[in-house]
Write an enzyme that holds these catalytic residues in place. Structure first.
Site, PDB file in Angstrom:
ATOM      1  N   PHE A   1      19.437  13.187  38.414  1.00 61.15           N
ATOM      2  CA  PHE A   1      18.613  14.212  37.748  1.00 61.15           C
ATOM      3  C   PHE A   1      17.178  13.750  37.528  1.00 61.15           C
ATOM      4  O   PHE A   1      16.425  14.390  36.834  1.00 61.15           O
ATOM      5  CB  PHE A   1      19.219  14.595  36.383  1.00 61.15           C
TER       6      PHE A   1
ATOM      7  N   ALA B   1      13.508  11.341  38.817  1.00 61.15           N
ATOM      8  CA  ALA B   1      12.675  10.583  39.760  1.00 61.15           C
ATOM      9  C   ALA B   1      11.924   9.525  38.975  1.00 61.15           C
ATOM     10  O   ALA B   1      11.445   9.800  37.868  1.00 61.15           O
ATOM     11  CB  ALA B   1      11.678  11.513  40.446  1.00 61.15           C
ATOM     12  N   TRP B   2      11.869   8.319  39.511  1.00 55.83           N
ATOM     13  CA  TRP B   2      11.030   7.266  38.922  1.00 55.83           C
ATOM     14  C   TRP B   2      10.728   6.207  39.962  1.00 55.83           C
ATOM     15  O   TRP B   2      11.455   6.062  40.951  1.00 55.83           O
ATOM     16  CB  TRP B   2      11.600   6.697  37.617  1.00 55.83           C
ATOM     17  N   ASN B   3       9.638   5.513  39.721  1.00 57.19           N
ATOM     18  CA  ASN B   3       9.157   4.513  40.671  1.00 57.19           C
ATOM     19  C   ASN B   3       8.898   3.197  39.945  1.00 57.19           C
ATOM     20  O   ASN B   3       8.748   3.179  38.728  1.00 57.19           O
ATOM     21  CB  ASN B   3       7.825   4.961  41.291  1.00 57.19           C
TER      22      ASN B   3
ATOM     23  N   HIS C   1      -6.520  -6.252  38.551  1.00 56.51           N
ATOM     24  CA  HIS C   1      -7.900  -5.828  38.858  1.00 56.51           C
ATOM     25  C   HIS C   1      -7.883  -4.865  40.043  1.00 56.51           C
ATOM     26  O   HIS C   1      -8.330  -5.189  41.139  1.00 56.51           O
ATOM     27  CB  HIS C   1      -8.782  -7.051  39.115  1.00 56.51           C
TER      28      HIS C   1
ATOM     29  N   HIS D   1     -10.732  -0.239  36.536  1.00 59.84           N
ATOM     30  CA  HIS D   1     -10.048  -1.245  35.711  1.00 59.84           C
ATOM     31  C   HIS D   1     -10.994  -1.953  34.754  1.00 59.84           C
ATOM     32  O   HIS D   1     -12.211  -1.913  34.907  1.00 59.84           O
ATOM     33  CB  HIS D   1      -9.282  -2.250  36.578  1.00 59.84           C
TER      34      HIS D   1
ATOM     35  N   ASP E   1     -12.046  -5.455  32.739  1.00 61.95           N
ATOM     36  CA  ASP E   1     -12.054  -6.923  32.832  1.00 61.95           C
ATOM     37  C   ASP E   1     -12.067  -7.505  31.424  1.00 61.95           C
ATOM     38  O   ASP E   1     -12.984  -7.235  30.635  1.00 61.95           O
ATOM     39  CB  ASP E   1     -13.313  -7.427  33.551  1.00 61.95           C
TER      40      ASP E   1
ATOM     41  N   HIS F   1     -10.673 -13.310  32.056  1.00 67.89           N
ATOM     42  CA  HIS F   1     -10.701 -13.200  33.521  1.00 67.89           C
ATOM     43  C   HIS F   1     -11.595 -14.286  34.129  1.00 67.89           C
ATOM     44  O   HIS F   1     -11.364 -14.722  35.247  1.00 67.89           O
ATOM     45  CB  HIS F   1     -11.218 -11.812  33.892  1.00 67.89           C
TER      46      HIS F   1
ATOM     47  N   HIS G   1     -19.803 -11.070  35.558  1.00 63.44           N
ATOM     48  CA  HIS G   1     -18.557 -11.701  35.111  1.00 63.44           C
ATOM     49  C   HIS G   1     -18.851 -12.943  34.262  1.00 63.44           C
ATOM     50  O   HIS G   1     -18.332 -13.104  33.151  1.00 63.44           O
ATOM     51  CB  HIS G   1     -17.703 -12.114  36.316  1.00 63.44           C
TER      52      HIS G   1
HETATM   53  C1  23J Z   1     -12.383 -12.216  41.175  1.00 64.59           C
HETATM   54  C2  23J Z   1     -13.426 -12.854  41.802  1.00 64.59           C
HETATM   55  C3  23J Z   1     -14.599 -12.192  42.033  1.00 64.59           C
HETATM   56  C4  23J Z   1     -14.726 -10.880  41.607  1.00 64.59           C
HETATM   57  C5  23J Z   1     -13.675 -10.226  40.952  1.00 64.59           C
HETATM   58  C6  23J Z   1     -12.507 -10.897  40.757  1.00 64.59           C
HETATM   59  C7  23J Z   1     -13.816  -8.815  40.493  1.00 64.59           C
HETATM   60  O1  23J Z   1     -14.710  -8.112  40.852  1.00 64.59           O
HETATM   61  C8  23J Z   1     -12.887  -8.250  39.495  1.00 64.59           C
HETATM   62  O2  23J Z   1     -12.165  -7.282  39.794  1.00 64.59           O
HETATM   63  O3  23J Z   1     -12.897  -8.708  38.369  1.00 64.59           O
HETATM   64  S1  23J Z   1     -16.240 -10.032  41.903  1.00 64.59           S
HETATM   65 MN    MN Z   2     -11.912  -7.020  37.566  1.00 70.49          MN
END
Ligand code: 23J
Ligand code: MN
Length: 261
Positions: free
Chosen positions: A62, A64-66, A73, A77, A79, A83, A212
Site C-alpha cells: 500500500f 511507496a518509499w525510497n 554537499h 546545500h 556548508d 567543512h 570556504h
Molecule cells: C570541497 C572542496 C572544494 C570545494 C567544495 C568542497 C565545495 O564547493 C562545497 O560543496 O563545499 S569548492
Molecule cells: Mn559545500
C-alpha cells in the site's frame, strides 16, 4: 509592537499573499550536478542515487518509499564551519549543533548577473560591495549576503554549470578581500548560485577557496547552488535555510526559502 503582534501580522500577510514565499532551491535528484575536483585534491562526491524500497507492490503493497544515496554537499546545500580545516575546532560548527537562530535571518542580494553574464570568471570585489551599500544601505551584522549571477539558469546540465575547460572550471565567486570585508560587517553567511560558495578559479587563490577558508574560520556558513535569486529584492527579504540535523555533519542539502513582501 509586541512580539505577538509581529507574528500575527506576519501570519495574516502570509495568508493574504502580501508576504510571498520564494523557493530558491534547485531540484535534487540523479541529474543534479555535483562538484568535480581534479585528482590532486583527492576524492569527489557522488551523484544522487534513488533506490526504490517499494512502489505499491509486493515489496510494500500500500506504500511507496525510497532510500537515497546522497553527499552532504549536493545540490542546493548548506556548508557548516567544520567543512573546512580552518573551522574544525570552532564551537557549534556542525549541522546538528549550529544554533537555529542562524537558519532564519535578513538577506542582502548583490546583483552581478550582468557582470557574470559577460565574464564567467567574474569576481566580486570590495569596491562593488561598497557601491551596492551606497545604493541599498549597509550590510548589517547577523544578515546573509547572496550574490545573484543568474548562474542557476545553467543548473540542470553539469557541463554548463561547472563550465570547465582544460584550464579548469569557470564560474563566478568572491575575492578573498570581499569575504574579509563582509566578515568585518558581521555577516553570518555567504551564498551564491554556483556549485560551491567559491569561484571556479578559487583553488588557485590566496588562500585557496577563500569563501570556504575565511567564512568557516570565522564560524560562519555557506549556501551553494541557490536558484531564482532574480526573484529577490536587494534588501528586505528573510532567508530560511536549515540543514538536516546530521550528527557531526559538515553540510546538508536544504530547501532554501525567502520571504518577500
Ligand atoms: C570541497 C572542496 C572544494 C570545494 C567544495 C568542497 C565545495 O564547493 C562545497 O560543496 O563545499 S569548492
Ligand atoms: Mn559545500
Amino acid at each position: 509592537m509586541s512580539s505577538s503582534a509581529i507574528l500575527s501580522n506576519l501570519g495574516s500577510a502570509l495568508l493574504t499573499g502580501e508576504v510571498k514565499v520564494v523557493d530558491i532551491t534547485a531540484p535534487l535528484g540523479p541529474e543534479t550536478p555535483v562538484l568535480y575536483l581534479p585528482p590532486q585534491f583527492g576524492k569527489n562526491t557522488p551523484q544522487v542515487k534513488v533506490h526504490a524500497i517499494s512502489k505499491y507492490d509486493q515489496d510494500g503493497p500500500f506504500w511507496a518509499w525510497n532510500w537515497i544515496e546522497l553527499g552532504e554537499h549536493t545540490g542546493t546545500h548548506f556548508d557548516a564551519p567544520c567543512h573546512w580545516i580552518t573551522g574544525k575546532d570552532n564551537p557549534n560548527n556542525t549541522t546538528d549543533t549550529i544554533l537555529p537562530q542562524n537558519f532564519v535571518a535578513p538577506v542582502n542580494v548583490i546583483d552581478r548577473s550582468k557582470e557574470a553574464g559577460l565574464d564567467p570568471d567574474y569576481l566580486l570585489t570590495v569596491e562593488s560591495i561598497q557601491e551596492w551599500e551606497a545604493q541599498h544601505g549597509e550590510i548589517e551584522a547577523g544578515s546573509w549576503v547572496l550574490m545573484r549571477t543568474d548562474w542557476y539558469k545553467r543548473n540542470g546540465s553539469t557541463e554548463t554549470f561547472l563550465n570547465a575547460d582544460d584550464k579548469g572550471p569557470h564560474s563566478p565567486g568572491p575575492t578573498a578581500e570581499a569575504i574579509k570585508y563582509l566578515l568585518s560587517k558581521g555577516i553570518i553567511g555567504w551564498g551564491q548560485e554556483t556549485i560551491g560558495t567559491d569561484a571556479g578559479s578559487a583553488g588557485g587563490m590566496t588562500p585557496p577557496f577563500p569563501a570556504h577558508h575565511l567564512m568557516h574560520e570565522a564560524n560562519r556558513y555557506g549556501l551553494a547552488s541557490l536558484s531564482n535569486l532574480d526573484q529577490l529584492p536587494a534588501k528586505g527579504a528573510i532567508l530560511i535555510a536549515a540543514p538536516l540535523k546530521f550528527v557531526k555533519g559538515t553540510g546538508s542539502p536544504v530547501r532554501a526559502l525567502a520571504l518577500i513582501a
